[in-house]
Design a protein around this motif. Structure first.
Motif, mmCIF file in Angstrom:
data_model
loop_
_atom_site.group_PDB
_atom_site.id
_atom_site.type_symbol
_atom_site.label_atom_id
_atom_site.label_comp_id
_atom_site.label_asym_id
_atom_site.label_seq_id
_atom_site.Cartn_x
_atom_site.Cartn_y
_atom_site.Cartn_z
ATOM 1 N N THR A 1 -11.507 14.913 -0.148
ATOM 2 C CA THR A 1 -11.155 13.380 0.235
ATOM 3 C C THR A 1 -11.188 12.711 -1.325
ATOM 4 O OG1 THR A 1 -13.339 12.827 0.379
ATOM 5 C CG2 THR A 1 -12.124 13.258 2.305
ATOM 6 N N ALA A 2 -9.940 11.833 -1.217
ATOM 7 C CA ALA A 2 -9.818 10.839 -2.351
ATOM 8 C C ALA A 2 -9.505 9.456 -1.640
ATOM 9 C CB ALA A 2 -8.761 11.454 -3.286
ATOM 10 N N ALA A 3 -9.774 8.594 -2.704
ATOM 11 C CA ALA A 3 -9.433 7.047 -2.269
ATOM 12 C C ALA A 3 -8.315 6.584 -3.305
ATOM 13 C CB ALA A 3 -10.728 6.262 -2.492
ATOM 14 N N VAL A 4 -7.598 6.106 -2.567
ATOM 15 C CA VAL A 4 -6.307 5.520 -3.376
ATOM 16 C C VAL A 4 -6.601 3.925 -3.226
ATOM 17 C CG1 VAL A 4 -4.029 5.030 -3.317
ATOM 18 C CG2 VAL A 4 -4.823 7.520 -2.873
ATOM 19 N N ARG A 5 -6.782 3.034 -4.416
ATOM 20 C CA ARG A 5 -7.022 1.664 -4.236
ATOM 21 C C ARG A 5 -5.574 1.038 -4.807
ATOM 22 N NH1 ARG A 5 -11.878 0.315 -2.921
ATOM 23 N NH2 ARG A 5 -13.351 2.004 -3.239
ATOM 24 N N SER A 6 -5.341 -0.164 -4.344
ATOM 25 C CA SER A 6 -4.251 -0.910 -4.589
ATOM 26 C C SER A 6 -4.563 -2.373 -4.612
ATOM 27 C CB SER A 6 -2.957 -0.820 -3.744
ATOM 28 O OG SER A 6 -1.993 -1.795 -4.122
ATOM 29 N N SER B 1 2.987 6.788 -5.084
ATOM 30 C CA SER B 1 2.495 7.222 -6.250
ATOM 31 C C SER B 1 1.538 8.338 -6.493
ATOM 32 C CB SER B 1 2.146 5.970 -7.246
ATOM 33 O OG SER B 1 3.088 4.986 -7.254
ATOM 34 N N PHE B 2 0.343 8.272 -5.613
ATOM 35 C CA PHE B 2 -0.601 9.138 -5.492
ATOM 36 C C PHE B 2 0.129 10.557 -5.110
ATOM 37 C CE2 PHE B 2 -3.733 11.568 -3.087
ATOM 38 C CZ PHE B 2 -4.702 11.673 -4.071
ATOM 39 N N TYR B 3 0.991 10.532 -4.366
ATOM 40 C CA TYR B 3 1.678 11.862 -3.812
ATOM 41 C C TYR B 3 2.445 12.338 -4.972
ATOM 42 C CZ TYR B 3 5.424 14.643 -1.945
ATOM 43 O OH TYR B 3 6.185 15.797 -1.703
ATOM 44 N N MET B 4 3.153 11.476 -5.493
ATOM 45 C CA MET B 4 4.148 12.035 -6.646
ATOM 46 C C MET B 4 3.528 12.591 -7.483
ATOM 47 S SD MET B 4 7.311 11.704 -5.429
ATOM 48 C CE MET B 4 8.196 12.033 -6.839
ATOM 49 N N ALA B 5 2.185 11.709 -7.963
ATOM 50 C CA ALA B 5 1.543 12.383 -9.462
ATOM 51 C C ALA B 5 0.941 13.973 -9.086
ATOM 52 C CB ALA B 5 0.478 11.198 -9.678
ATOM 53 N N MET C 1 0.737 -1.362 0.091
ATOM 54 C CA MET C 1 -0.015 -0.075 -0.010
ATOM 55 C C MET C 1 0.853 1.307 -0.038
ATOM 56 S SD MET C 1 -2.777 1.337 -0.445
ATOM 57 C CE MET C 1 -4.302 0.913 -0.035
ATOM 58 N N GLN C 2 2.037 1.176 0.418
ATOM 59 C CA GLN C 2 2.737 2.427 0.664
ATOM 60 C C GLN C 2 3.110 2.671 -0.749
ATOM 61 O OE1 GLN C 2 3.491 3.887 3.487
ATOM 62 N NE2 GLN C 2 4.482 5.569 2.115
ATOM 63 N N ASN C 3 3.374 1.854 -1.843
ATOM 64 C CA ASN C 3 3.752 2.132 -3.129
ATOM 65 C C ASN C 3 2.523 2.946 -3.673
ATOM 66 O OD1 ASN C 3 6.203 1.081 -2.978
ATOM 67 N ND2 ASN C 3 5.575 -0.927 -4.228
ATOM 68 N N ALA C 4 1.392 2.613 -3.381
ATOM 69 C CA ALA C 4 0.359 3.320 -4.013
ATOM 70 C C ALA C 4 -0.017 4.688 -3.431
ATOM 71 C CB ALA C 4 -1.002 2.620 -3.717
#
Length: 96
Positions: A90-95, A7-11, A1-4
């Motif tokens: 708010t946003a949801a990040v899914r992995s 990736s969300f933060y970097m994008a 989940m850390q990778n997701a």
């Protein structure tokens, strides 16, 4: 989940820097784009103005699918002086 999450933060950081390259923050002696991840920084006594703050709230897992899917909820906080004082998205990040 850390990778997701990373990736969300970097994008988001890359996109915000492209949209407004002048929105920056001086943090620990380094000039950076105006976005920080709250869990990766020392605690703030007060949220910084004119900076997006990402706050990861909770992790959930959906076991009813063919493979387990995890979802992390992200709150994006922005505070500024002179206008609406506090805004939250708010946003949801899914992995998978």
């Amino acid at each position: 989940m850390q990778n997701a999450k990373d990736s969300f933060y970097m994008a988001l950081r890359t996109r915000l820097a492209a949209v407004n390259p002048e929105r920056t923050i001086l943090l620990r002696g380094a000039l950076r784009p105006g976005i920080v991840v709250e869990e990766a920084e020392a605690p703030f006594s007060q949220l910084p103005n004119d900076v997006f703050v990402l706050r990861w709230l909770g992790l959930g897992v959906d076991l009813n699918l063919g493979s387990a899917m995890a979802a992390e909820q992200c709150e994006i906080v922005y505070q500024t002086c002179g206008t609406q004082s506090y805004a939250v998205w708010t946003a949801a990040v899914r992995s998978a």
